[in-house]
Enzyme design. Structure first.
Site, PDB file in Angstrom:
ATOM      1  N   LYS A 130       0.867  -1.192   0.000  1.00 48.37           N
ATOM      2  CA  LYS A 130       0.000   0.000   0.000  1.00 48.37           C
ATOM      3  C   LYS A 130       0.893   1.227   0.000  1.00 48.37           C
ATOM      4  CE  LYS A 130      -4.500   0.844   0.286  1.00 48.37           C
ATOM      5  NZ  LYS A 130      -5.626  -0.044  -0.064  1.00 48.37           N
ATOM      6  N   ASP A 170      -7.045   4.256  -4.521  1.00 50.68           N
ATOM      7  CA  ASP A 170      -7.688   4.106  -3.220  1.00 50.68           C
ATOM      8  C   ASP A 170      -8.325   5.475  -2.950  1.00 50.68           C
ATOM      9  OD1 ASP A 170      -7.700   1.987  -0.864  1.00 50.68           O
ATOM     10  OD2 ASP A 170      -7.453   3.908   0.123  1.00 50.68           O
ATOM     11  N   THR A 213     -15.208  -3.114  -6.741  1.00 54.05           N
ATOM     12  CA  THR A 213     -15.167  -3.173  -5.276  1.00 54.05           C
ATOM     13  C   THR A 213     -16.583  -3.139  -4.708  1.00 54.05           C
ATOM     14  OG1 THR A 213     -13.101  -1.930  -5.404  1.00 54.05           O
ATOM     15  CG2 THR A 213     -14.052  -2.223  -3.219  1.00 54.05           C
TER      16      THR A 213
HETATM   17  N1  GLU Z   1      -7.338   0.092  -2.886  1.00 52.36           N
HETATM   18  C1  GLU Z   1      -8.096  -1.093  -3.198  1.00 52.36           C
HETATM   19  C2  GLU Z   1      -8.103  -2.023  -2.011  1.00 52.36           C
HETATM   20  O1  GLU Z   1      -8.105  -1.580  -0.886  1.00 52.36           O
HETATM   21  C3  GLU Z   1      -7.651  -1.736  -4.502  1.00 52.36           C
HETATM   22  C4  GLU Z   1      -6.218  -2.135  -4.573  1.00 52.36           C
HETATM   23  C5  GLU Z   1      -5.777  -2.630  -5.934  1.00 52.36           C
HETATM   24  O2  GLU Z   1      -6.588  -2.702  -6.851  1.00 52.36           O
HETATM   25  O3  GLU Z   1      -4.584  -2.939  -6.056  1.00 52.36           O
HETATM   26  O4  GLU Z   1      -8.170  -3.228  -2.122  1.00 52.36           O
END
Ligand code: GLU
Length: 451
Positions: A130, A170, A213
């Site tokens: 992250k 994100d 998501t």
């Molecule tokens: N930020 C999103 C998560 O919390 C997606 C991360 C991604 O696609 O790499 O899973």
């Protein structure tokens, strides 16, 4: 056998706190996982001897860097940027980038830790990472955002790569920001590779990544209900947030026959007892994403709704809940109120939106409670599919991807059942997700020896 190999849970947590001073979010995320893992590994000597939990709870590396940029008035601004590479035992580091003033090393370490288990649960070969910055995109011009993204990538590019670490979006990072960052990566390296996901469709992005998501969190909810012989038809839903995850969760609830009552942002929440229909959701998407407006403006547009300033929507009675805003937005008292008002299921669209006290309330009440690492994994799963399409230099159709997303969410639900089924009709999805995610990563780490 060294004494440290068999520390008990309180001693383990003391160590985590001592080694991570001033990082409460990270300690909280580790505790939520460790509570379940300690039981699971109690009789599994190898995990103890190889210190697997201790090693997963220590990021492979944390890169911290300065990001300078010039605002529209010619002032030089200085921000802090990070990339936390938590674990790459089962695939390249993978996880989003967050731009928000609340971003700290603790927040990104918790997110990278959670991402490690989430990505394992998808069944795809992705490790956990992250990144982000305390940059606040609110009120910034598009040119300022572009300059910030370019400066951020000018440092980040040396730490990432299609087979090394693949960031995505994100909070505060959507398609526009990914475009600016991808453009700068390509400019510096002269390479067109799948180094970021969430890209535009014209330049290597995947269909349904934007929806994934929110849709995935509702598919997971539908899977939980189906396990009890129920569905979403006629069910009322309380949703927090009004960004990408919340609006797509709302859309899928409506498509599956449910009624959405609320949405929110940092200013408060709107309650529409008539239901937030597809037409109203489309208005919210345009208002929040394109016009960067406030959710309270909904009430001027749709007279059936009321706005409550400075509050979260948890007091509104409902059947199902989707917290889709941010970490620790739902506490123990909120959870008690939801249970008392008859809520039967919670599916977390955000990462760790329920605090530890809230998690314990939901577990004790034995309602269906899906933690983010299971429920919101649809986003990163379609990111994984975007990586596959980029590597294969091809694109799958929308119908194929929709089916793959549904199958992946059903697969995560199955994996949760393996370790979460407590008998008597109760499934502990927190325990199921933690153990299934941990086991895959832990077994890979065992194979590699002490590295
Ligand atoms: N930020 C999103 C998560 O919390 C997606 C991360 C991604 O696609 O790499 O899973």
């Amino acid at each position: 056998m060294a004494v440290a190999d068999h520390v008990d849970f309180p001693t383990f947590m003391e160590g985590v706190k001592r080694r991570n001073p001033g990082q409460p979010e990270f300690v909280q995320a580790v505790q939520e996982v460790a509570e379940d893992i300690f039981d699971f590994i109690a009789d599994k000597e190898e995990y103890h001897a190889q210190q697997i939990l201790r090693r997963i709870a220590e990021p492979d590396r944390v890169v911290s860097f300065r990001v300078c940029w010039e605002d529209d008035n010619g002032n030089i601004r200085v921000q802090r940027g990070w990339r936390v590479q938590n674990n790459n035992a089962i695939g390249p580091y993978k996880g989003g980038i967050r731009f928000h003033p609340s971003v700290t090393e603790s927040v990104l370490k918790f997110l990278a830790f959670e991402q490690t288990f989430k990505n394992a649960l998808t069944g795809l070969p992705m490790g956990g990472g992250k990144g982000g910055s305390n940059f606040n995109p609110k009120g910034k011009s598009v040119r300022e955002i572009m300059r910030f993204c370019q400066s951020f990538m000018t440092e980040l590019y040396r730490h990432i790569g299609a087979d090394v670490d693949v960031p995505a979006g994100d909070i505060g990072v959507g398609g526009r920001e990914i475009g600016f960052m991808f453009g700068q990566y390509k400019r510096i390296t002269n390479e067109f590779t799948g180094v970021l996901t969430g890209k535009g469709l014209e330049w290597g992005g995947s269909l349904i990544r934007t929806e994934a998501t929110g849709y995935g969190a509702v598919y997971f909810l539908a899977n939980m209900l189906a396990a009890k012989g129920q569905d979403l038809v006629g069910k009322s839903a309380v949703i927090s947030g009004s960004g990408n995850v919340a609006t797509h969760a709302a859309e899928k609830i409506v498509q599956l026959g449910g009624k959405v009552l609320t949405l929110s942002d940092s200013g408060g929440f709107i309650h529409d007892p008539d239901g937030i229909t597809q037409e109203k959701i489309d208005w919210v998407k345009a208002h929040k994403t394109h016009r960067r407006g406030r959710i309270e403006d909904y009430c001027a547009e749709f007279k059936s709704a009321t706005f409550t300033a400075g509050k979260t929507p948890w007091a509104v009675p409902c059947d199902v809940v989707l917290p889709c805003a941010t970490q620790n937005e739902l506490n123990g008292d909120d959870a008690k109120m939801l249970v008392a008002n008859g809520c039967i299921a919670v599916s977390e669209g955000a990462n760790m939106p329920t605090d530890l006290a809230g998690v314990h309330v939901f577990k004790d009440a034995k309602i269906m409670f899906a933690p983010g690492k299971a429920a919101n994994a649809g986003g990163v799963a379609v990111s994984g599919l975007e990586m596959s399409q980029n590597s294969g230099r091809r694109s799958w159709s929308e119908a194929e991807l929709q089916q793959m997303l549904k199958d992946i969410m059903a697969g995560i639900h199955e994996r949760c059942l393996t370790y979460g089924d407590q008998g008597g009709g109760y499934i502990d999805y927190v325990k199921g997700a933690n153990i299934a995610g941990f086991k895959k990563v832990a077994d890979a780490m065992l194979a590699f020896g002490v590295v």
